[in-house]
Design a protein around this motif. Structure first.
Motif, PDB file in Angstrom:
ATOM      1  N   ARG A 149      23.325   7.300  -9.972  1.00 38.42           N
ATOM      2  CA  ARG A 149      22.625   8.557 -10.240  1.00 38.42           C
ATOM      3  C   ARG A 149      22.481   9.422  -8.987  1.00 38.42           C
ATOM      4  NH1 ARG A 149      18.322   8.813 -14.519  1.00 38.42           N
ATOM      5  NH2 ARG A 149      18.983   7.459 -16.234  1.00 38.42           N
ATOM      6  N   LEU A 150      22.877   8.891  -7.828  1.00 30.57           N
ATOM      7  CA  LEU A 150      22.673   9.596  -6.571  1.00 30.57           C
ATOM      8  C   LEU A 150      23.998  10.043  -5.979  1.00 30.57           C
ATOM      9  CD1 LEU A 150      20.090   7.166  -4.935  1.00 30.57           C
ATOM     10  CD2 LEU A 150      19.601   9.206  -6.288  1.00 30.57           C
ATOM     11  N   ASP A 151      23.937  11.067  -5.167  1.00 32.00           N
ATOM     12  CA  ASP A 151      25.105  11.519  -4.425  1.00 32.00           C
ATOM     13  C   ASP A 151      25.086  10.797  -3.094  1.00 32.00           C
ATOM     14  OD1 ASP A 151      27.337  12.832  -3.534  1.00 32.00           O
ATOM     15  OD2 ASP A 151      26.300  14.720  -3.085  1.00 32.00           O
ATOM     16  N   ILE A 152      25.878   9.740  -2.996  1.00 33.09           N
ATOM     17  CA  ILE A 152      25.834   8.908  -1.799  1.00 33.09           C
ATOM     18  C   ILE A 152      27.212   8.774  -1.194  1.00 33.09           C
ATOM     19  CG2 ILE A 152      23.838   7.577  -2.604  1.00 33.09           C
ATOM     20  CD1 ILE A 152      25.778   5.317  -3.290  1.00 33.09           C
ATOM     21  N   ALA A 153      27.209   8.422   0.083  1.00 30.94           N
ATOM     22  CA  ALA A 153      28.442   8.133   0.810  1.00 30.94           C
ATOM     23  C   ALA A 153      28.534   6.634   1.016  1.00 30.94           C
ATOM     24  CB  ALA A 153      28.435   8.861   2.155  1.00 30.94           C
ATOM     25  N   VAL A 186       0.873  -1.172   0.000  1.00 30.63           N
ATOM     26  CA  VAL A 186       0.000   0.000   0.000  1.00 30.63           C
ATOM     27  C   VAL A 186       0.904   1.213   0.000  1.00 30.63           C
ATOM     28  CG1 VAL A 186      -1.611   1.361   1.396  1.00 30.63           C
ATOM     29  CG2 VAL A 186      -1.987  -1.095   1.083  1.00 30.63           C
ATOM     30  N   VAL A 187       0.789   2.051  -1.043  1.00 31.41           N
ATOM     31  CA  VAL A 187       1.733   3.148  -1.245  1.00 31.41           C
ATOM     32  C   VAL A 187       0.961   4.439  -1.509  1.00 31.41           C
ATOM     33  CG1 VAL A 187       3.416   1.545  -2.218  1.00 31.41           C
ATOM     34  CG2 VAL A 187       1.916   2.835  -3.749  1.00 31.41           C
ATOM     35  N   PRO A 188       1.600   5.596  -1.300  1.00 35.17           N
ATOM     36  CA  PRO A 188       0.952   6.862  -1.650  1.00 35.17           C
ATOM     37  C   PRO A 188       0.654   6.925  -3.142  1.00 35.17           C
ATOM     38  CG  PRO A 188       2.866   7.231  -0.244  1.00 35.17           C
ATOM     39  CD  PRO A 188       2.914   5.793  -0.673  1.00 35.17           C
ATOM     40  N   ALA A 189      -0.483   7.509  -3.491  1.00 35.64           N
ATOM     41  CA  ALA A 189      -0.890   7.563  -4.894  1.00 35.64           C
ATOM     42  C   ALA A 189       0.162   8.228  -5.776  1.00 35.64           C
ATOM     43  CB  ALA A 189      -2.228   8.294  -5.011  1.00 35.64           C
ATOM     44  N   GLY A 190       0.811   9.247  -5.248  1.00 35.61           N
ATOM     45  CA  GLY A 190       1.812   9.945  -6.043  1.00 35.61           C
ATOM     46  C   GLY A 190       3.047   9.131  -6.344  1.00 35.61           C
ATOM     47  N   LEU A 191       3.260   8.051  -5.603  1.00 36.73           N
ATOM     48  CA  LEU A 191       4.434   7.214  -5.807  1.00 36.73           C
ATOM     49  C   LEU A 191       4.152   6.041  -6.752  1.00 36.73           C
ATOM     50  CD1 LEU A 191       7.378   7.117  -4.890  1.00 36.73           C
ATOM     51  CD2 LEU A 191       6.663   5.759  -2.909  1.00 36.73           C
ATOM     52  N   VAL A 192       2.899   5.833  -7.101  1.00 36.18           N
ATOM     53  CA  VAL A 192       2.535   4.696  -7.956  1.00 36.18           C
ATOM     54  C   VAL A 192       3.307   4.689  -9.274  1.00 36.18           C
ATOM     55  CG1 VAL A 192       0.650   3.678  -9.298  1.00 36.18           C
ATOM     56  CG2 VAL A 192       0.282   4.310  -6.911  1.00 36.18           C
ATOM     57  N   PRO A 193       3.395   5.803 -10.017  1.00 38.14           N
ATOM     58  CA  PRO A 193       4.133   5.750 -11.293  1.00 38.14           C
ATOM     59  C   PRO A 193       5.608   5.387 -11.120  1.00 38.14           C
ATOM     60  CG  PRO A 193       2.794   7.737 -11.168  1.00 38.14           C
ATOM     61  CD  PRO A 193       2.793   7.135  -9.800  1.00 38.14           C
ATOM     62  N   VAL A 194       6.216   5.813 -10.020  1.00 39.12           N
ATOM     63  CA  VAL A 194       7.624   5.498  -9.767  1.00 39.12           C
ATOM     64  C   VAL A 194       7.801   4.001  -9.543  1.00 39.12           C
ATOM     65  CG1 VAL A 194       9.558   5.844  -8.176  1.00 39.12           C
ATOM     66  CG2 VAL A 194       8.135   7.786  -8.865  1.00 39.12           C
ATOM     67  N   ILE A 195       6.986   3.433  -8.665  1.00 42.92           N
ATOM     68  CA  ILE A 195       7.094   1.996  -8.378  1.00 42.92           C
ATOM     69  C   ILE A 195       6.711   1.176  -9.603  1.00 42.92           C
ATOM     70  CG2 ILE A 195       6.161   0.122  -6.959  1.00 42.92           C
ATOM     71  CD1 ILE A 195       5.917   2.151  -4.681  1.00 42.92           C
ATOM     72  N   GLN A 196       5.710   1.642 -10.347  1.00 42.68           N
ATOM     73  CA  GLN A 196       5.298   0.929 -11.560  1.00 42.68           C
ATOM     74  C   GLN A 196       6.468   0.795 -12.522  1.00 42.68           C
ATOM     75  OE1 GLN A 196       2.019  -0.219 -12.082  1.00 42.68           O
ATOM     76  NE2 GLN A 196       2.758  -1.252 -13.915  1.00 42.68           N
ATOM     77  N   ALA A 197       7.171   1.899 -12.770  1.00 34.56           N
ATOM     78  CA  ALA A 197       8.283   1.878 -13.728  1.00 34.56           C
ATOM     79  C   ALA A 197       9.519   1.213 -13.148  1.00 34.56           C
ATOM     80  CB  ALA A 197       8.615   3.304 -14.160  1.00 34.56           C
ATOM     81  N   ALA A 198       9.754   1.391 -11.842  1.00 29.16           N
ATOM     82  CA  ALA A 198      10.976   0.871 -11.224  1.00 29.16           C
ATOM     83  C   ALA A 198      10.910  -0.630 -10.989  1.00 29.16           C
ATOM     84  CB  ALA A 198      11.235   1.588  -9.903  1.00 29.16           C
ATOM     85  N   GLN A 242      21.031  -3.290 -11.836  1.00 28.36           N
ATOM     86  CA  GLN A 242      20.053  -2.217 -11.660  1.00 28.36           C
ATOM     87  C   GLN A 242      20.343  -1.415 -10.392  1.00 28.36           C
ATOM     88  OE1 GLN A 242      16.541  -4.699 -11.871  1.00 28.36           O
ATOM     89  NE2 GLN A 242      16.052  -3.987 -13.944  1.00 28.36           N
ATOM     90  N   VAL A 243      20.790  -2.075  -9.342  1.00 32.07           N
ATOM     91  CA  VAL A 243      21.154  -1.367  -8.111  1.00 32.07           C
ATOM     92  C   VAL A 243      22.334  -0.427  -8.369  1.00 32.07           C
ATOM     93  CG1 VAL A 243      22.092  -1.642  -5.770  1.00 32.07           C
ATOM     94  CG2 VAL A 243      20.243  -3.131  -6.567  1.00 32.07           C
ATOM     95  N   ARG A 244      23.357  -0.934  -9.050  1.00 37.59           N
ATOM     96  CA  ARG A 244      24.533  -0.095  -9.336  1.00 37.59           C
ATOM     97  C   ARG A 244      24.138   1.124 -10.172  1.00 37.59           C
ATOM     98  NH1 ARG A 244      27.002  -5.198 -10.093  1.00 37.59           N
ATOM     99  NH2 ARG A 244      26.696  -5.035 -12.355  1.00 37.59           N
ATOM    100  N   GLN A 245      23.310   0.914 -11.170  1.00 36.69           N
ATOM    101  CA  GLN A 245      22.889   2.021 -12.019  1.00 36.69           C
ATOM    102  C   GLN A 245      22.069   3.047 -11.246  1.00 36.69           C
ATOM    103  OE1 GLN A 245      20.835   0.020 -15.175  1.00 36.69           O
ATOM    104  NE2 GLN A 245      22.694  -0.916 -16.006  1.00 36.69           N
ATOM    105  N   ALA A 246      21.194   2.582 -10.360  1.00 34.61           N
ATOM    106  CA  ALA A 246      20.382   3.506  -9.574  1.00 34.61           C
ATOM    107  C   ALA A 246      21.248   4.326  -8.629  1.00 34.61           C
ATOM    108  CB  ALA A 246      19.323   2.737  -8.789  1.00 34.61           C
ATOM    109  N   LEU A 247      22.178   3.679  -7.955  1.00 32.37           N
ATOM    110  CA  LEU A 247      23.028   4.381  -6.992  1.00 32.37           C
ATOM    111  C   LEU A 247      23.978   5.342  -7.696  1.00 32.37           C
ATOM    112  CD1 LEU A 247      23.868   1.505  -4.475  1.00 32.37           C
ATOM    113  CD2 LEU A 247      22.174   3.328  -4.237  1.00 32.37           C
ATOM    114  N   ALA A 276      15.304   6.303 -14.299  1.00 32.78           N
ATOM    115  CA  ALA A 276      15.055   7.442 -13.415  1.00 32.78           C
ATOM    116  C   ALA A 276      14.165   7.037 -12.253  1.00 32.78           C
ATOM    117  CB  ALA A 276      14.420   8.579 -14.209  1.00 32.78           C
ATOM    118  N   ALA A 277      13.187   6.168 -12.525  1.00 33.52           N
ATOM    119  CA  ALA A 277      12.295   5.706 -11.461  1.00 33.52           C
ATOM    120  C   ALA A 277      13.055   4.888 -10.427  1.00 33.52           C
ATOM    121  CB  ALA A 277      11.162   4.883 -12.067  1.00 33.52           C
ATOM    122  N   ARG A 278      13.971   4.031 -10.881  1.00 36.11           N
ATOM    123  CA  ARG A 278      14.749   3.236  -9.920  1.00 36.11           C
ATOM    124  C   ARG A 278      15.638   4.137  -9.071  1.00 36.11           C
ATOM    125  NH1 ARG A 278      14.601  -0.664 -14.234  1.00 36.11           N
ATOM    126  NH2 ARG A 278      16.489   0.179 -15.180  1.00 36.11           N
ATOM    127  N   ALA A 279      16.222   5.169  -9.669  1.00 32.63           N
ATOM    128  CA  ALA A 279      17.045   6.096  -8.892  1.00 32.63           C
ATOM    129  C   ALA A 279      16.211   6.821  -7.845  1.00 32.63           C
ATOM    130  CB  ALA A 279      17.729   7.095  -9.819  1.00 32.63           C
TER     131      ALA A 279
END
Length: 386
Positions: A259-263, A88-100, A252-257, A221-224
């Motif tokens: 795209r992010l500024d992570i430590a 059960v997810v927020p409606a605004g997050l549905v497109p992100v999870i759908q694509a990711a 897919q994990v490597r590609q998503a990470l 972009a959705a996975r990131a």
């Protein structure tokens, strides 16, 4: 990736749970949608767990308010997502999870079901049969507005076709294609689960056609974006934790990470420690998102795994003290909440956990028909429930 390596202790990780997962009393959210958004979603496989997980994270939110968010306001949506699990997810997050996550799951489901249609002798061209049956089912659902699977099967004869499964296994057999096809259409974003027939613990869901589908999101972009949200709620963690939680490949994990500024660790580079809260108690339901948030769980489960998990890795109801699991709970036949502590936590903790059990008993109410029985039974839950 930015920043240097900063050691993050187990105590700091537990402090994050208090605040970011809304588990400490002073950090509980005022609205269910806000609580869900901060942890991405609630596990929805077990209907009761959605309500109990929301209860644990909110102030003065009752079952009616949760139902309003799910079925009237539609600010929360039940969908197939990470690890091919219902959330059960927020409606605004549905497109992100759908694509990711969900689109690639749906593609595999469609190929598998088309093959089963052919192997079961329903049609020589399983893909075409599935397309036609699916389109007819969506039309029938749109005409009704809402319907159960059984009602739709009366409208659309192809839903009554029998598919054979696990023919070479002792547990194999045949069943209507109804549930499999409706699950596929839901995964493809064409239909959505609606209000169940029965109370808030019921799993007899109705279905509704999706009228306005969200604009597709680019998968990488959705996975990131999903990885960013997960790190905000569940970091620091290891890439293996994210891979397990999302159900992605290592690539897919490597590609998503990337795209992010992570430590290293991994955390978002701009992430800051949370202030230490007063010690807190919580009773979380089976399959709670906090308990199922990481692949590596020793820092909060300790040695209690055998009592709390089933053989497939599903966790049962748990009792927490200050960011650690220290026991479990179950509802007995008389409605009472039975708790067992699996270690000596002291008088303060035992008293606080007992108070949470009383609060939960009051929230569930006295209706003898309302019983919390997890879909996946675990050793301690079975024992306590009697």
């Amino acid at each position: 990736m930015g920043g240097g390596i900063r050691a993050v202790s187990a105590a700091e990780r537990r402090a994050r749970l208090a605040v970011r997962h809304h588990l400490a009393p002073g950090e509980r959210a005022g609205a269910v949608t806000a609580a869900v958004a901060d942890i991405i979603g609630l596990h929805g496989t077990d209907p009761a767990s959605v309500y109990l997980a929301a209860w644990a994270r909110t102030r003065e939110v009752d079952q009616a308010a949760i139902e309003h968010a799910l079925y009237e306001e539609r600010s929360l949506v039940r969908m197939l997502g990470m690890r091919r699990t219902v959330f059960v997810v927020p409606a605004g997050l549905v497109p992100v999870i759908q694509a990711a996550c969900t689109d690639q799951i749906a593609e595999r489901m469609r190929r598998q079901l088309a093959r089963q249609v052919q192997e079961s002798g329903i049609a020589a061209d399983g893909a075409s049969w599935l397309n036609n049956a699916g389109e007819a089912t969506v039309r029938a659902l749109a005409a009704r507005g809402t319907a159960t699977g059984a009602e739709l099967a009366r409208d659309e004869a192809r839903l009554r076709a029998q598919i054979t499964y696990a023919a070479d296994k002792s547990y194999g057999g045949s069943a209507n294609v109804t549930t499999r096809l409706l699950t596929l259409l839901s995964a493809e974003g064409l239909i959505v689960r609606g209000r169940p027939r029965g109370g808030w613990t019921s799993s007899q869901f109705t279905w509704t056609a999706v009228r306005d589908r969200a604009r597709p999101t680019e998968p990488a972009a959705a996975r990131a974006e999903l990885a960013r949200r997960w790190l905000s709620a569940f970091g620091p963690a290891l890439p293996d934790d994210l891979q397990w939680w999302a159900g992605w490949t290592a690539g897919q994990v490597r590609q998503a990470l990337a795209r992010l500024d992570i430590a290293p660790g991994i955390t978002l580079a701009a992430d800051e420690p949370e202030p230490v809260t007063e010690p807190w108690a919580a009773l979380l339901p089976a399959l709670d998102p906090t308990a199922m948030g990481w692949r590596e769980r020793a820092w909060y489960v300790g040695e209690h795994g055998p009592a709390l998990f089933d053989r497939s890795g599903n966790i049962g109801p748990t009792a927490w003290w200050d960011g650690r699991i220290v026991g479990g709970w179950a509802q007995r036949q008389d409605g009472e909440i039975a708790v067992r502590l699996l270690e000596d936590v002291g008088t303060e903790a035992a008293t606080a956990i007992a108070a949470e059990a009383g609060r939960l008993r009051e929230w569930i109410g006295s209706d003898p028909k309302t019983r919390i029985t997890p879909r996946f039974r675990t050793p301690l839950e079975r024992e306590l429930s009697g």
